[in-house]
Structure formats: structure tokens, C-alpha cells
Design a protein around this motif. Sequence first.
Motif, short mmCIF file in Angstrom:
data_model
loop_
_atom_site.label_atom_id
_atom_site.label_comp_id
_atom_site.label_asym_id
_atom_site.label_seq_id
_atom_site.Cartn_x
_atom_site.Cartn_y
_atom_site.Cartn_z
N ARG A 136 0.90 -1.16 -0.05
CA ARG A 136 0.18 0.04 0.06
C ARG A 136 0.88 1.32 0.04
N HIS A 137 2.04 1.23 0.42
CA HIS A 137 2.89 2.42 0.32
C HIS A 137 3.80 2.31 -0.87
N ALA A 140 1.48 3.47 -3.88
CA ALA A 140 0.58 4.82 -3.60
C ALA A 140 0.95 6.01 -4.77
N VAL A 142 0.92 9.09 -4.38
CA VAL A 142 1.48 10.26 -3.65
C VAL A 142 2.18 9.63 -2.40
N ASP A 144 4.17 9.03 0.85
CA ASP A 144 3.89 9.27 2.03
C ASP A 144 2.36 9.36 2.53
N GLU A 145 1.60 9.15 1.47
CA GLU A 145 0.08 8.89 1.56
C GLU A 145 -0.38 7.50 1.08
N PRO A 146 -0.26 6.59 1.93
CA PRO A 146 -0.40 5.40 1.59
C PRO A 146 -1.74 4.92 1.29
N LEU A 147 -1.94 3.98 0.31
CA LEU A 147 -3.31 3.48 -0.29
C LEU A 147 -4.10 2.94 1.02
#
Length: 389
Positions: A136-137, A140, A142, A144-147
Motif C-alpha cells: 500500500r506504500h 501509492a 502520492v 507518504d500517503e499510503p493507499l
Amino acid sequence: MRILHTGDWHLGRTLLGADLLEHQAAFLDHLVGVVVQRSVDLVVIAGDVYDRAIPPVDAVRMLSTVLERLAAVATVVVTPGNHDSAARLGFGSAVMNERVRILAEPTRVGDPVLVDDPDGQVAVYGIPYLQPDMVRHALAPVPDEPLARSHHAVVGAAMDRIRADLGRRPGARSVVVAHAFVGGAEPSDSEQDIRVGGVDRVAESAFDGVDYVALGHLHGPQRVGGSDRIRYAGSPLAFSFGERNHTKSVTLVDLDASGAVTVELLPTPVPRRLVDVRGTIDAIESGLGAEDADAWVRVAVTDTVHPERMYARVKDHFPHALAITHEPADAPTHSASRTVTATSDPVEVAADFVTFATGAAPSDDELLVLRDAYEAAAATMSDHDRTAH
């Protein structure tokens, strides 16, 4: 382009203690024959090639041999499933023969295998089994904005990368080979639980924009949605008695110049039928189920009293019996009990035990604790422990 879609081989698996390697070898011989006889251009194997992360040596040799044979006549694309170790299955993929491509790296889902035919180019993308907590990282969009912590989120992010690459290939047709549980499909009782956050399904809409989606994970051959564009090939052999009524097959797909698909299901060899027999020991000895003596049988003996030498007497009539149980016909039933299978939610099973032990169902807060504990344990399992689970 003619494509043969298969998956969920589970090489090295047993069926209630019965070794299946000989039957799996017979299937692979059959598969190579189909590829040759039907002039297949592309073979896609949608995960769970092995049954466990560290497969037996014989299973590894079997896979090596069949890939070599297939590569002599077609291009082969493989993605790992939840039973495979992606790192082990994908080892050496960068230096493999161009005709065998193992797509095991989640961050490279947007890098296709390109296959040409008289109608142009086909871009083949592989989505390995994506464990949300592991990717999920990495997936992602973006930093630092994990899924979100879900299968739908990570598969959706993988598909976004695929669609972005497809947008740079005007006119190319597309095939996605993925290992996932897609909503609307029907599971069997022998697939491993993959729930995260209580959810294991990916929405069908995640695969919009692709000509054909070759799925693995579910063992029953089936389409998802109203067309043949998204399909499970299913497993080539039955791996539980819950699959005894499946017609096992591989999927032959013709992809035309416009990207439209035509599908034909080709039945696979049946080593032994799976049959349930239920009756008294006298009925069995009098010929009940005699026509199934050569099958793999699950026998329930229904005498009120446990028959003398029950196991040996049943085996005399069913030499290939894999399970023999005593289930008296007049035994009381317990409506609160239910069978636990591979598709049971472990948290629901734990909640049932709490209800049994305390006389009261767990509260919402207690259910949250149970789910967090299960998912934390599942995430830290070793490959060996995960397979045993």
C-alpha cells in the motif's frame, strides 16, 4: 491472437493425504498437447503455480520442465499467487528466455510483455497477488500517503498504472493476468482466506479499460459480470470434495483485431472422480456405491453403534476412500454449529467460540480486537506458517 488461460495448479498439493503429483504431471502433459494442437500463441498462468511458498523439489522440477516445453511453442507469462512466494517464483526472471516471463514485481505492473501477431501488438500485464499491507506504500501515487488497507485499493492502483501505460500505446490490445478475488465470482471451499480488514474482494470495475482479464485464485471456472471479458480459468484438478461437481478446464481465448474475445472451455483430464457415499455398514457391504469403487470417496457410516472394524470393512469396498467417518443417522443435530472451511472468516470462527464459551456474542469493540489480533498474526507469519494456516 490465441491465448490459453490457466492457473491455480498448486503443484505439490495433496488431497486428504493422497499425492497428486502424478496427476498434476498428466495435466501438464495434456496442457502442452493442447497448446501444440490448437496453435496457441500465448499461455498465461494466473498464480498459485505452487501450493506453498517453499515447494517440494519434484514440484520445482515439474514446473521447470513444463515451462521449457511450453516456451518451445508459445510465449508464456506467469504471475505469482497468494500460495506462491513471489520472490522465489520470480528469482532469475530478468535473465530468463524471452519466451518465459515471470511478472512478480508489484511496482512494475505497468511494464508489459509485448507480443506481436498479424493484427498488431498485444500488451500483456501481470498483477501478482497483492497483500495490501505489503504494497500500500509502494503503489501509492502520492509519497507518504499510503493507499487504503484493502485489496480493492491496491489492485485499483496497479490498474491505474496499467491504464497509464496503455494510454501511451494507441492501437495496442491488452491482457491483464491477475491473482485476486473479484466481486460477483463464486468461491470454493479450498481457497485460502485472504481477508484484510474483513474484506477480500476487488470490484469488477477495477478492471475497466482492458480487453481480457485472466484471473486466478478461485478454483471454479467462471466469468465475472455479463461477458467473457473477465474470467477465472479455475484449477485443473479438484482440490477438495467441495469441488467434486466442478467441470475442470482450461480457457482458450481468441482475441481478434478489435480486442473482442471468443472463449472455449477445454475440459482437463479427471484422474479420479470425487464421490460422497452415506449409509449403514450393511448397505455398503451389500453394494451401496459399488459403481464408485474406483473413485476417491468420502464415506459416512450411519449405524447407530460404531461398527466393528469399520475402517477396514469400508476399505474392502472402497480402496481409494480418503475419509471414513461414523455419523449416526439418529444423532442429535446442533443448529448452532457450522462447518469451518478455508473460506470461513477466522474472526467469525473466533467470535463463535467466544459465544460458545461465554454464552454471549462479542461486542463490536471485542470484534475489533479479534480482527486486529488475527490480521497482525497473519501479517507476521513466515511463509511456512502462512501455508500451514
